[in-house]
Scaffold this motif. Structure first.
Motif, PDB file in Angstrom:
ATOM      1  N   GLY A   1       0.849  -1.190   0.000  1.00 50.93           N
ATOM      2  CA  GLY A   1       0.000   0.000   0.000  1.00 50.93           C
ATOM      3  C   GLY A   1       0.879   1.232   0.000  1.00 50.93           C
ATOM      4  O   GLY A   1       2.079   1.164   0.272  1.00 50.93           O
ATOM      5  N   LYS A   2       0.313   2.382  -0.318  1.00 48.48           N
ATOM      6  CA  LYS A   2       1.102   3.604  -0.393  1.00 48.48           C
ATOM      7  C   LYS A   2       1.572   4.025   1.001  1.00 48.48           C
ATOM      8  O   LYS A   2       1.044   3.577   2.021  1.00 48.48           O
ATOM      9  CB  LYS A   2       0.297   4.717  -1.051  1.00 48.48           C
ATOM     10  CG  LYS A   2      -0.877   5.202  -0.242  1.00 48.48           C
ATOM     11  CD  LYS A   2      -1.730   6.197  -1.031  1.00 48.48           C
ATOM     12  CE  LYS A   2      -0.962   7.435  -1.368  1.00 48.48           C
ATOM     13  NZ  LYS A   2      -1.798   8.437  -2.051  1.00 48.48           N
ATOM     14  N   GLY A   3       2.572   4.881   1.045  1.00 46.33           N
ATOM     15  CA  GLY A   3       3.129   5.332   2.313  1.00 46.33           C
ATOM     16  C   GLY A   3       2.101   6.000   3.202  1.00 46.33           C
ATOM     17  O   GLY A   3       1.310   6.823   2.742  1.00 46.33           O
ATOM     18  N   GLY A   4       2.103   5.643   4.487  1.00 43.33           N
ATOM     19  CA  GLY A   4       1.236   6.296   5.443  1.00 43.33           C
ATOM     20  C   GLY A   4      -0.127   5.667   5.654  1.00 43.33           C
ATOM     21  O   GLY A   4      -0.932   6.186   6.425  1.00 43.33           O
TER      22      GLY A   4
ATOM     23  N   GLU B   1      -4.481   3.965  -5.458  1.00 45.38           N
ATOM     24  CA  GLU B   1      -3.185   3.294  -5.407  1.00 45.38           C
ATOM     25  C   GLU B   1      -3.359   1.806  -5.109  1.00 45.38           C
ATOM     26  O   GLU B   1      -2.678   0.956  -5.711  1.00 45.38           O
ATOM     27  CB  GLU B   1      -2.300   3.946  -4.353  1.00 45.38           C
ATOM     28  CG  GLU B   1      -0.975   3.244  -4.105  1.00 45.38           C
ATOM     29  CD  GLU B   1      -0.053   3.249  -5.303  1.00 45.38           C
ATOM     30  OE1 GLU B   1       0.874   2.421  -5.343  1.00 45.38           O
ATOM     31  OE2 GLU B   1      -0.268   4.070  -6.233  1.00 45.38           O
ATOM     32  N   ALA B   2      -4.258   1.460  -4.198  1.00 50.23           N
ATOM     33  CA  ALA B   2      -4.517   0.048  -3.893  1.00 50.23           C
ATOM     34  C   ALA B   2      -5.056  -0.679  -5.116  1.00 50.23           C
ATOM     35  O   ALA B   2      -4.688  -1.830  -5.383  1.00 50.23           O
ATOM     36  CB  ALA B   2      -5.495  -0.066  -2.729  1.00 50.23           C
TER      37      ALA B   2
ATOM     38  N   LYS C   1       5.028  12.570  -0.870  1.00 44.99           N
ATOM     39  CA  LYS C   1       4.395  11.330  -1.274  1.00 44.99           C
ATOM     40  C   LYS C   1       2.916  11.558  -1.573  1.00 44.99           C
ATOM     41  O   LYS C   1       2.306  12.529  -1.121  1.00 44.99           O
ATOM     42  CB  LYS C   1       4.553  10.274  -0.175  1.00 44.99           C
ATOM     43  CG  LYS C   1       5.992   9.850   0.027  1.00 44.99           C
ATOM     44  CD  LYS C   1       6.564   9.183  -1.215  1.00 44.99           C
ATOM     45  CE  LYS C   1       7.985   8.723  -1.011  1.00 44.99           C
ATOM     46  NZ  LYS C   1       8.570   8.110  -2.218  1.00 44.99           N
ATOM     47  N   GLY C   2       2.342  10.632  -2.344  1.00 47.54           N
ATOM     48  CA  GLY C   2       0.931  10.734  -2.689  1.00 47.54           C
ATOM     49  C   GLY C   2       0.033  10.747  -1.469  1.00 47.54           C
ATOM     50  O   GLY C   2       0.296  10.055  -0.488  1.00 47.54           O
ATOM     51  N   GLY C   3      -1.009  11.571  -1.516  1.00 48.13           N
ATOM     52  CA  GLY C   3      -1.989  11.586  -0.449  1.00 48.13           C
ATOM     53  C   GLY C   3      -1.735  12.602   0.643  1.00 48.13           C
ATOM     54  O   GLY C   3      -2.538  12.732   1.564  1.00 48.13           O
TER      55      GLY C   3
END
Length: 589
Positions: free
Chosen positions: A20-23, A219-220, A338-340
């Motif tokens: 999964g994306k960071g965070g 992203e998922a 980072k994204g998000g």
């Protein structure tokens, strides 16, 4: 809304990967899962392959690449594979033989080609491949949990036969992340077995972790599709951080709750076909074994742990950042992160703030044009603000076509397959979009240009290398347009250009932003400001869960303010989405 995640009921395979994306909470979910399975009597090995891993902080013990027993949890062992160290060792194994033989400039370029995210990921894959195929591991542990799975792009590279036939020793094509596989020919059988294990539904479960927000869900969905393409179909989705209820008398609480629910209405169709679980939004820090055990019990922090006025840290607001840029005559501003984390919103707010100061501003972003239309709606824009939008998809396709046209005609079928997959790397999009950014800047005169999302230091160094060395020797990124050549030195000129790093007050976004800053410094770019966005700490919410979360933000705000940033601005979490020019001004009021 979704069934609560309980690993004892949901996990039946020996190997478990989280991605999964960071965070989004991969590490905390992995740690809580490991504790729960160990408490149930299973012998568990938890391994982190994340370069920004905080596994040691979660358990409060020192970890190495050798399994270490976790105190107070019988049957649980943990190790921290350091892919950055592995990447350095691997890089030297590839480059070392050429030192003293090839010119120093060529060796330096080879080192940079092997300094990107792809190399780090493949080095991590190299580390845990032995674990996945080692029969003693299977005999010793009931479950092996990996915090951070390889991407579909990396796994497809490893599957391509061209990666093993010496193609990289001869290729001079213009791919963007060339080189990570050049020293791995002797690992072909091992990696083939590893990919087989990953795609075996009786051996491996892939857990996609997301937050209940649109960017994390997208992203998922992307990761899910990429991994399904190569046969990893035993997937489940965890929506992490779902607020269970809200205080009607608290505007922040209600807005937070409803925004999450609205985002979940937009779950992509592919993800709807996956079994979906949820984990609650928790106010307490997910460190320490007892707190990890609470996660699956829907535990809430007591109200006594709320943030008190006399404990508050007061930082500059976004208006102070804008005043600084206005006074110093900055001409080019990048927002990075980072994204998000809210880069586009922050970039839009900076642009509007500078316009309100009387400057002419051009705002450009890599978000689809529809997003900017949505961001500004039908508001009458100030005459001093112009907006453009760059489509990453279109720019990448154009860039790929250029590279293949120049290099592909000399390749056989297998070589072309490798080239096409290599061009799916993250650096390709950065380079393609940067070319478009450079064109925008080149056409702009007598105005400030605000750019949402710049390339990493690694990509900038690759572009520098492409100017300095011949493509045949350096395996460069292809022909570099004049606009890019002019923009590269401008970015390093601190009198003209400023980089703003955007983050959230959470462990992973701060750690990743720190790595981003170090990456930029390698390219002689020194961010002037950090922005901590969407901070509950900066609100006056009375919701006990959200207030507890605000308290947990404090250590990361201090980390940024005291150790990482030269200047730091804090933006509160707003109880409404700021849509339209006049609403965006709320960021700076």
């Amino acid at each position: 809304m979704f069934q609560s995640f309980n690993p004892i009921d949901s996990i039946k395979t020996p190997f478990i990967f989280l991605t999964g994306k960071g965070g989004v909470g991969k590490t905390s979910t992995a740690c809580a899962t490991a504790v729960a399975l160990a408490d149930s009597g299973k012998k568990v090995l938890l391994i982190s392959t994340d370069p920004a891993s905080n596994l040691q902080d979660v358990f409060g013990i020192e970890l190495t690449n050798e399994p270490t027993s976790v105190q107070s949890v019988e049957n649980l062992f943990a190790s921290n594979l350091d892919p950055e160290t592995s990447a350095r060792v691997y890089r030297e194994s590839v480059v070392g033989p050429y030192r003293g033989i090839l010119p120093d400039s060529v060796v330096a370029t080879m080192e940079e080609q092997l300094s990107g995210a792809c190399t780090v990921e493949i080095a991590a894959f190299d580390e845990f491949s032995g674990l996945l195929t080692h029969t003693e591991i299977l005999n010793q542990y009931d479950h092996v949990i990996f915090d951070t799975a390889p991407t579909g792009h990396t796994l497809r590279l490893l599957q391509l036969p061209t990666a093993w036939n010496g193609f990289l020793e001869e290729s001079t094509h213009g791919a963007s992340c060339l080189g990570p596989l050049s020293g791995l020919a002797d690992k072909k059988d091992l990696y083939s077995k590893t990919v087989d294990v990953l795609s075996n539904a009786s051996k491996t479960t892939l857990i996609l972790v997301t937050r209940p927000d649109v960017s994390s869900l997208i992203e998922a969905d992307r990761a899910s599709g990429e991994l399904k393409e190569i046969g990893i179909k035993n997937q489940l989705l965890i929506v992490n951080g779902l607020l269970q209820s809200y205080l009607e008398e608290d505007e922040i609480s209600g807005a937070f709750y409803h925004r999450q629910r609205n985002a979940l209405k937009e779950i992509p169709e592919n993800l709807k076909q996956t079994v979906i679980y949820s984990l609650p939004f928790v106010s307490y820090s997910l460190t320490g074994v007892e707190n990890l055990r609470y996660l699956f019990k829907q535990y809430s922090v007591p109200s006594s742990d709320m943030v008190h006025e006399n404990d508050m840290i007061y930082l500059p607001r976004l208006s102070d950042l804008i005043n600084d840029f206005s006074a110093t005559g900055t001409k080019l501003i990048f927002t990075m992160g980072k994204g998000g984390v809210g880069k586009t919103s922050v970039a839009s707010a900076i642009a509007v703030g500078l316009v309100e100061k009387g400057h002419r501003v051009h705002l450009t972003t890599t978000d689809p044009a529809a997003h900017l239309d949505y961001q500004f709606q039908s508001d009458q824009l100030n005459k001093n603000l112009t907006i453009s939008s760059i489509s990453p998809k279109e720019e990448v396709e154009n860039y790929k076509a250029d590279v293949i046209a120049n290099a592909g005609k000399e390749l056989d079928e297998e070589g072309l397959a490798y080239l096409e997959e290599d061009l799916n790397s993250p650096c390709t999009e950065e380079i393609a979009v940067f070319r478009a950014f450079a064109d925008v800047v080149a056409k702009s005169e007598d105005e400030i240009v605000v750019i949402d999302t710049a390339p990493t230091g690694h990509t900038l160094l690759l572009l520098d290398a492409a100017q300095s060395y011949s493509k045949e020797i350096a395996r460069s990124t292809g022909e570099v347009p004049e606009s890019v050549k002019k923009l590269l030195p401008q970015i390093k000129n601190q009198e003209e250009t400023s980089v703003v790093i955007v983050t959230l007050a959470e462990a992973t976004p701060v750690l990743e932003a720190s790595r981003l800053q170090e990456d930029l410094r390698r390219a002689d770019i020194f961010p002037k400001w950090w922005v901590i966005n969407q901070s509950l700490y900066a609100t006056n919410t009375k919701d006990p869960v959200l207030s507890g979360k605000a308290r947990s933000e404090q250590q990361w705000i201090q980390e940024v303010h005291e150790k990482l940033a030269g200047n730091c601005a804090l933006i509160p979490w707003f109880d409404e989405e700021k849509i339209g020019y006049s609403k965006i001004k709320d960021y700076i009021n």
